[in-house]
Design an enzyme around this catalytic site. Structure first.
Site, PDB file in Angstrom:
ATOM      1  CG  ASP A  88     146.417  52.762 -43.646  1.00 50.94           C
ATOM      2  OD1 ASP A  88     145.880  53.234 -44.665  1.00 50.94           O
ATOM      3  OD2 ASP A  88     145.767  52.246 -42.718  1.00 50.94           O
ATOM      4  CG  ASP A 129     141.052  56.000 -41.864  1.00 51.21           C
ATOM      5  OD1 ASP A 129     140.844  56.942 -41.094  1.00 51.21           O
ATOM      6  OD2 ASP A 129     140.684  55.989 -43.051  1.00 51.21           O
TER       7      ASP A 129
END
Length: 343
Positions: free
Chosen positions: A26, A28
């Site tokens: 991922d 953010d």
């Protein structure tokens, strides 16, 4: 719970970068926050890559194109090509392309990431409900997305046009704190129309399928900071996961996690890719990890005894909490135990 996806009490005697061929990362809250690299991210990823691990960046944020994401990562010191980036825009564009004719018009409520992904699938982005769209697609459009765009989506959806959304994350981390995400905007259209969209992004299968198709991963590990997207997505895809504590999840949320939100491993940050993971043993007095022993006390609290690394204490608490909870969410109070760890 699937036997292929579980918290692994025996840990890992080898670095995760050697155990798994691909890290599905991922962005953010894991690699960067507010556009700036998270501490230890650049160096850790460089070491993992040098050791032969394939790094793929998987994001529910549909605003930016893969080229833009790759450029940003490269500017941060993480050399990345557009082919290493998988977005929910790509996943939702494939989902739409499987249900509408080639060349069909699609009303876009969002940013350039959606438009590029649709064109990649041979679909035509349009801007108005009056352009006779075959579908509506909604994705995060940044703080500049105006109220009129939500109205445009509502007009088309209310007429019966199929509605697709990239993801339903209610929040998104920023350099100033937590901001409303695409899921909050989706609720606006849902309330206005009473309709339900088809969703592509994490934690749902279309995103995992898109990721595997684009990376060719054989033994991946999902690395994320969110229980309800990254970790649940790994669970649904029946792959292992590493939760890093650099994003939105805190210790209390982790202890209360139901089975589909329980990661295989927990670590402070991306340095966890470069190390083994400690064993958690069940002993007569409780669950032991490092110098800590955790128990589900008869007082309705999680109890913690010992000393050592805070993360080991958290891992022991997770074992105690999740065992006590079984297939549900742990309802034992763990604030005092977490306070001992400074978490």
């Amino acid at each position: 719970m699937s036997q292929g996806v579980r918290t692994r009490p025996e840990g890992s005697g080898r670095p995760l970068s050697e155990v798994y061929d691909t890290a599905l990362l991922d962005l953010d809250g894991v690699v960067y926050a507010g556009g700036n690299a998270i501490v230890h991210a650049v160096e850790s990823l460089a070491v993992a890559r040098a050791g032969g691990m394939h790094l793929a960046y998987v994001t529910n944020n549909a605003l930016r194109t893969p080229d833009a994401v790759a450029e940003h990562l490269s500017e941060l010191g993480i050399p990345t090509g557009a082919g290493d980036v998988i977005t929910s825009a790509q996943a939702v564009a494939r989902l739409i392309g499987e249900q509408v004719p080639a060349g069909a018009r699609v009303l876009v409520i969002g940013g350039d990431g959606l438009r590029v992904a649709l064109r990649e699938r041979g679909l035509e982005p349009v801007e108005s409900a009056d352009d006779d769209p075959a579908a509506v697609v909604q994705g995060y459009g940044g703080p500049g997305l105006t109220w009129g765009r939500f109205a445009e989506a509502s007009y088309a959806v209310a007429r019966g046009v199929p509605w697709f959304v990239s993801n339903t994350d209610l929040t998104i981390p920023s350099g100033r704190g937590i901001a409303p995400g695409n899921g909050a905007a989706v609720e606006v259209v849902r309330i206005a129309t009473g309709a339900e969209p088809q969703v592509a992004g994490k934690p749902l299968p279309p995103m995992h399928r898109e990721t595997i198709l684009r990376t060719g991963a054989k033994r991946p590990v999902v690395v994320g900071d969110r229980l309800d997207t990254d970790i649940e997505g790994a669970f649904n895809g029946e792959v292992d996961s590493l939760l890093v504590l650099t994003g939105v999840t805190d210790g209390a949320q982790l202890l209360a996690a139901p089975p589909q939100h329980r990661p295989t491993y927990v670590d402070a940050d991306l340095r966890g890719l470069l190390t083994g993971q400690p064993e958690i043993t069940r002993e007569s007095e409780g669950f032991r990890c490092g110098g800590w022993t955790a128990t589900a006390g008869s007082t309705g609290r999680l109890e913690l005894e010992g000393d050592g690394e805070a993360l080991d204490g958290l891992r022991a608490l997770c074992a105690a909490a999740w065992t006590a909870a079984g297939d549900g969410s742990c309802e034992l109070e763990g604030d005092k135990a977490l306070a001992r760890l400074g978490l």
